[in-house]
Design an enzyme around this catalytic site. Structure first.
Site, short mmCIF file in Angstrom:
data_model
loop_
_atom_site.label_atom_id
_atom_site.label_comp_id
_atom_site.label_asym_id
_atom_site.label_seq_id
_atom_site.Cartn_x
_atom_site.Cartn_y
_atom_site.Cartn_z
CB SER B 23 -0.98 0.01 1.17
OG SER B 23 -0.32 0.35 2.36
CE LYS B 63 -1.36 1.32 5.98
NZ LYS B 63 -1.69 0.80 4.69
#
Lengths: 139, 149
Positions: B23, B63
């Protein structure tokens, strides 16, 4: 292992998570959902047409709700495989992928709108063919 | 900062980590080895890459910090002003599991800030801060003007 690589090697793994476990696609979920739609249509057909009891009405509502949810699952799963998995080289082998996807999405919507055994059977078959194409690209 | 202090900080948390899953591509690829600045006391600046304990699962997640304390974000359908929390997003567009799933992340879930990639050799270097890049990420970070309405 040498001392240097031992020192270099990370101690921990951190995950950049995706909702599709990356690179892992499976049309099984879509097939199952299409099967569920067909089964709900079947169950709905078995309910008495006249003088339904409280229990019949409750079952009717539940079956309709599940039918619509699973038709939506079909749409979602097919779209993910279509947009994320299929690559141009797959399209060369199967030029009708776009058309098939489009038709499945339409069929799924038709199954949401109606209680139609014919449409449910078509959806199941179309999803099965889509899955067959998917698996043939894995060979 | 004394050497002893630095040593204590390094002992407190992991400081060499390996990236798994996609991601954060293309900024970070699976298999990259990174150095962390472990045990920071507050959220780093917007656009930094951070490692947190993912709310719910407790797994370590990496993230990008899209918004920090005091910022206003669109969480689902409503605007939320972040307290001592951060809004984290993956770089990879729609597929990341991030604050859009688990909401703002509290400070005590912060494990460290990723600042340097030391493997593979051809991509060794500092990890730049940057804007959370996907269109949805931009859409979910609200301007402060919107909250006043």
């Amino acid at each position: 292992m040498s001392l240097v690589t031992h020192w270099l090697k990370p101690t921990t793994t951190v995950y950049a998570h995706c909702d599709v476990p990356c690179g892992i696609y499976d049309p099984h979920q879509a097939e199952l959902a299409a099967r569920t739609v067909a089964r709900m249509v079947e169950l709905l057909g078995q309910l008495p047409k006249e003088n339904p009891t409280e229990a019949d009405r409750q079952k009717f509502v539940r079956c309709v709700a599940v039918k619509e949810q699973h038709a939506e699952i079909v749409k979602h799963e097919i779209q993910v495989i279509w947009s994320d998995y299929f690559k141009p080289e797959h399209l060369e082998r199967y030029p009708d992928i776009h058309d098939r996807t489009w038709k499945i999405l339409k069929l799924a919507s038709k199954n949401k709108q109606n209680i139609d055994a014919q449409a449910a059977a078509e959806l199941e078959a179309a999803v099965k063919e889509f899955a067959d194409i998917f698996w043939s690209t894995k060979k | 900062m004394s050497i002893a202090d630095t040593w204590r900080r390094l002992r407190r948390g992991p400081w060499r980590v390996a990236v798994a899953e996609e991601s954060m591509t293309p900024a970070l690829e699976p298999g990259d080895w990174l150095l962390l600045d472990p045990a920071p006391r507050r959220w780093p600046r917007r656009g930094s890459v951070v490692v947190v304990r993912q709310p719910g699962t407790g797994q370590l997640a990496i993230k990008r910090l899209a918004a920090g304390p005091g910022d206003v974000v669109l969480a689902g359908t409503e605007y939320v002003k972040l307290g001592d929390e951060a809004w984290l997003l993956g770089d990879g567009g729609g597929h990341s599991v991030d604050s859009r799933h688990y909401g703002p992340v509290p400070l005590d879930a912060l494990v460290g800030r990723a600042w340097f990639r030391y493997w593979p050799p051809r991509r060794i270097g500092l990890i730049p801060r940057r804007r959370a890049s996907s269109a949805r990420a931009r859409a979910s970070i609200a301007s402060k003007g919107k909250l006043r309405k």
